[in-house]
Design a protein around this motif. Structure first.
Motif, PDB file in Angstrom:
ATOM      1  N   ALA A  88     -10.188   8.933  -1.617  1.00 11.39           N
ATOM      2  CA  ALA A  88     -11.352   8.547  -0.824  1.00 11.39           C
ATOM      3  C   ALA A  88     -11.962   9.768  -0.128  1.00 11.39           C
ATOM      4  CB  ALA A  88     -10.960   7.493   0.208  1.00 11.39           C
ATOM      5  N   ALA A  89     -11.124  10.643   0.398  1.00 15.35           N
ATOM      6  CA  ALA A  89     -11.625  11.836   1.075  1.00 15.35           C
ATOM      7  C   ALA A  89     -12.385  12.739   0.105  1.00 15.35           C
ATOM      8  CB  ALA A  89     -10.470  12.588   1.727  1.00 15.35           C
ATOM      9  N   LEU A  90     -11.854  12.896  -1.108  1.00 16.67           N
ATOM     10  CA  LEU A  90     -12.532  13.745  -2.092  1.00 16.67           C
ATOM     11  C   LEU A  90     -13.857  13.143  -2.549  1.00 16.67           C
ATOM     12  CD1 LEU A  90      -9.486  14.943  -4.217  1.00 16.67           C
ATOM     13  CD2 LEU A  90     -10.910  16.319  -2.697  1.00 16.67           C
ATOM     14  N   ARG A  91     -13.965  11.824  -2.480  1.00 13.96           N
ATOM     15  CA  ARG A  91     -15.250  11.169  -2.816  1.00 13.96           C
ATOM     16  C   ARG A  91     -16.205  11.145  -1.633  1.00 13.96           C
ATOM     17  NH1 ARG A  91     -11.673   7.233  -5.182  1.00 13.96           N
ATOM     18  NH2 ARG A  91     -12.041   5.918  -3.347  1.00 13.96           N
ATOM     19  N   GLY A  92     -15.769  11.620  -0.489  1.00 13.62           N
ATOM     20  CA  GLY A  92     -16.598  11.576   0.705  1.00 13.62           C
ATOM     21  C   GLY A  92     -16.662  10.206   1.340  1.00 13.62           C
ATOM     22  N   GLU A  93     -15.647   9.386   1.065  1.00 12.18           N
ATOM     23  CA  GLU A  93     -15.653   7.997   1.550  1.00 12.18           C
ATOM     24  C   GLU A  93     -14.591   7.728   2.607  1.00 12.18           C
ATOM     25  OE1 GLU A  93     -15.100   5.776  -2.013  1.00 12.18           O
ATOM     26  OE2 GLU A  93     -17.057   6.328  -2.864  1.00 12.18           O
ATOM     27  N   GLY A  94     -13.882   8.746   3.051  1.00 11.80           N
ATOM     28  CA  GLY A  94     -12.837   8.535   4.040  1.00 11.80           C
ATOM     29  C   GLY A  94     -12.314   9.858   4.549  1.00 11.80           C
ATOM     30  N   ASP A  95     -11.405   9.783   5.532  1.00 12.44           N
ATOM     31  CA  ASP A  95     -10.839  10.978   6.135  1.00 12.44           C
ATOM     32  C   ASP A  95      -9.595  11.435   5.379  1.00 12.44           C
ATOM     33  OD1 ASP A  95     -12.752  10.928   8.169  1.00 12.44           O
ATOM     34  OD2 ASP A  95     -11.517   9.619   9.436  1.00 12.44           O
ATOM     35  N   ASN A  96      -9.322  12.714   5.459  1.00  4.09           N
ATOM     36  CA  ASN A  96      -8.084  13.284   4.942  1.00  4.09           C
ATOM     37  C   ASN A  96      -6.910  12.581   5.632  1.00  4.09           C
ATOM     38  OD1 ASN A  96      -5.875  14.936   4.346  1.00  4.09           O
ATOM     39  ND2 ASN A  96      -7.022  16.833   4.561  1.00  4.09           N
ATOM     40  N   PRO A  97      -5.986  11.967   4.882  1.00  2.26           N
ATOM     41  CA  PRO A  97      -4.905  11.212   5.522  1.00  2.26           C
ATOM     42  C   PRO A  97      -3.948  12.074   6.340  1.00  2.26           C
ATOM     43  CG  PRO A  97      -4.536  11.363   3.160  1.00  2.26           C
ATOM     44  CD  PRO A  97      -5.919  11.872   3.409  1.00  2.26           C
ATOM     45  N   VAL A  98      -3.772  13.336   5.973  1.00  2.00           N
ATOM     46  CA  VAL A  98      -2.970  14.278   6.763  1.00  2.00           C
ATOM     47  C   VAL A  98      -3.748  15.596   6.833  1.00  2.00           C
ATOM     48  CG1 VAL A  98      -0.742  15.431   7.065  1.00  2.00           C
ATOM     49  CG2 VAL A  98      -0.828  13.188   5.966  1.00  2.00           C
ATOM     50  N   GLU A 135      -4.873  20.411  10.455  1.00  2.00           N
ATOM     51  CA  GLU A 135      -4.534  20.646  11.863  1.00  2.00           C
ATOM     52  C   GLU A 135      -3.223  19.956  12.234  1.00  2.00           C
ATOM     53  OE1 GLU A 135      -8.685  21.309  11.039  1.00  2.00           O
ATOM     54  OE2 GLU A 135      -7.456  19.492  10.761  1.00  2.00           O
ATOM     55  N   GLN A 136      -3.000  18.766  11.680  1.00  2.00           N
ATOM     56  CA  GLN A 136      -1.747  18.056  11.943  1.00  2.00           C
ATOM     57  C   GLN A 136      -0.574  18.746  11.252  1.00  2.00           C
ATOM     58  OE1 GLN A 136      -2.372  13.945  10.881  1.00  2.00           O
ATOM     59  NE2 GLN A 136      -4.006  13.669  12.373  1.00  2.00           N
ATOM     60  N   ALA A 137      -0.824  19.299  10.087  1.00  2.00           N
ATOM     61  CA  ALA A 137       0.228  20.038   9.391  1.00  2.00           C
ATOM     62  C   ALA A 137       0.608  21.299  10.166  1.00  2.00           C
ATOM     63  CB  ALA A 137      -0.233  20.401   7.980  1.00  2.00           C
ATOM     64  N   LEU A 138      -0.379  21.961  10.776  1.00  2.00           N
ATOM     65  CA  LEU A 138      -0.086  23.135  11.598  1.00  2.00           C
ATOM     66  C   LEU A 138       0.738  22.750  12.817  1.00  2.00           C
ATOM     67  CD1 LEU A 138      -3.423  25.184  11.633  1.00  2.00           C
ATOM     68  CD2 LEU A 138      -1.294  25.737  10.445  1.00  2.00           C
ATOM     69  N   ALA A 139       0.447  21.589  13.406  1.00  2.00           N
ATOM     70  CA  ALA A 139       1.209  21.139  14.572  1.00  2.00           C
ATOM     71  C   ALA A 139       2.678  20.940  14.219  1.00  2.00           C
ATOM     72  CB  ALA A 139       0.605  19.844  15.114  1.00  2.00           C
ATOM     73  N   VAL A 140       2.939  20.410  13.028  1.00  2.00           N
ATOM     74  CA  VAL A 140       4.325  20.253  12.572  1.00  2.00           C
ATOM     75  C   VAL A 140       4.974  21.620  12.397  1.00  2.00           C
ATOM     76  CG1 VAL A 140       5.798  19.457  10.673  1.00  2.00           C
ATOM     77  CG2 VAL A 140       3.935  18.011  11.499  1.00  2.00           C
ATOM     78  N   MET A 141       4.251  22.546  11.765  1.00  2.00           N
ATOM     79  CA  MET A 141       4.808  23.882  11.544  1.00  2.00           C
ATOM     80  C   MET A 141       5.100  24.600  12.855  1.00  2.00           C
ATOM     81  SD  MET A 141       5.483  24.516   8.445  1.00  2.00           S
ATOM     82  CE  MET A 141       5.979  26.166   8.920  1.00  2.00           C
ATOM     83  N   GLU A 142       4.279  24.355  13.887  1.00  2.00           N
ATOM     84  CA  GLU A 142       4.529  24.975  15.188  1.00  2.00           C
ATOM     85  C   GLU A 142       5.889  24.534  15.745  1.00  2.00           C
ATOM     86  OE1 GLU A 142       2.222  25.517  19.450  1.00  2.00           O
ATOM     87  OE2 GLU A 142       2.132  23.570  18.432  1.00  2.00           O
TER      88      GLU A 142
END
Length: 338
Positions: free
Chosen positions: A301-311, A314-321
């Motif tokens: 959906a995100a790649l079609r421009g119809e929804g948000d990236n599920p993860v 920025e959230q992945a960076l927070a986990v890495m921190e």
């Protein structure tokens, strides 16, 4: 149709990514980078086997690259895919260092390309139930949150996840940390203790972390020598507690080759129990089924421009921190503030 190149056809690629991608409307498992062409042909005969990442990236028909490769390769391979103009999904952990993760995120933003990390356990049945219980207010204010990912695997296996420099904090820690951050946000500090408990172990096979919030404490544990993994979640609030045991069934269903999303998919065989604080009554919690397919549906959906990236990155960076702060904490034998 969005054509996907899956890089890596080991355990993660075969068990998780290939079946979930193939079951997602709008996605096609187009190319797989693997040396196991015969095994790929037997499982997914319509997918093309190629010998290396460069061949996959050179194909203009490929829109999305999914990296299911050893952890040390993630950052460089993600960067190469982004420079080739491809959207990218990276299996966890995102990278080995926060600096590498930031470098990849900055490149994705500069190129205007989707970048996401496969945090499938946001869609575990027990975690979905837990989120709903916390949101309902039935537990009151959560004061202690314990999340354990324990297994009994006493024999060290010859695989990169157990090699020197790897270990459970990088393998299972990202799942535990991501779920905690989804619920409580960024902690004030991290304390991590690591140990090698198995004979012949080359990397930590026991990890115990405490994330400090203002009043709440989050305890995360991952271990490979637990023959009685009876606790998955133990959540204690000012009004009630929530208990669960066992793991979400979707991984076992994928290993068994069951049709993704078919009858019984993701149904928790051991629902959570809510223990009322005043009465001590134990109430079964009937929650939603687990839904790993939701991740790749969100990507499509995100790649079609119809929804948000599920993860989002920025959230992945927070986990890495938190992961990196934990490594520093274990080295210094003290809390590391964020």
């Amino acid at each position: 149709m969005i054509n996907v190149a899956l890089v890596g056809f080991g355990f993660a690629g075969q068990t998780f990514h290939a079946p979930l991608i193939s079951a997602t409307p709008g996605l096609t498992l187009h190319t797989v980078v693997t040396s196991q062409a015969d095994r790929l042909a037997a499982a997914w005969p319509k997918a093309r086997a190629v010998p290396d990442l460069e061949t996959a990236l050179a194909d203009p028909a490929v829109n999305l690259v999914v990296l299911a490769t050893p952890d040390p390769l993630h950052a460089d391979q993600a960067e190469a895919a982004l420079r080739a103009g491809k959207a990218v999904v990276v299996d966890k952990p995102f990278a080995l260092t926060l600096a590498d993760a930031r470098r990849v995120v900055d490149l994705a933003k500069a190129r205007g390309l989707l970048l996401s990390v496969f945090q499938n356990r946001r869609w575990d049945a027990d975690f979905l139930s837990l989120r709903a219980e916390i949101a309902s207010g039935r537990l009151g204010r959560v004061v202690t949150f314990e999340s354990r990912f324990d297994r009994y695997r006493p024999v060290v296996r010859d695989r990169w996840r157990e090699a020197a420099g790897a270990g459970v904090w990088f393998d299972l820690g990202p799942h535990l940390v991501d779920q905690a951050l989804v619920l409580f946000g960024r902690p004030l500090g991290v304390t991590l203790d690591l140990a090698v408990q198995r004979d012949g172990g080359l990397s930590p096979d026991w990890a115990h972390a405490v994330l400090r919030y203002e009043a709440t404490r989050v305890v995360l544990n991952a271990a490979m020598m637990i023959a009685a993994p009876d606790v998955r979640f133990a959540v204690h609030g000012t009004r009630a507690s929530l208990l669960s045991s066992g793991l979400d069934p979707q991984e076992d269903q994928l290993k068994a080759g069951l049709p993704v999303g078919g009858p019984g998919w993701g149904v928790d065989p051991s629902p959570m129990i809510r223990v009322e604080g005043d009465s001590g009554h134990r109430v079964p919690v009937e929650g939603p089924a687990g839904d790993y397919p939701a991740y790749y549906s969100g990507i499509a959906a995100a790649l079609r421009g119809e929804g948000d990236n599920p993860v989002p990155p920025e959230q992945a960076l927070a986990v890495m921190e938190v992961i990196e702060a934990g490594v520093e904490s274990a080295r210094l034998h003290r809390e590391v503030a964020l």
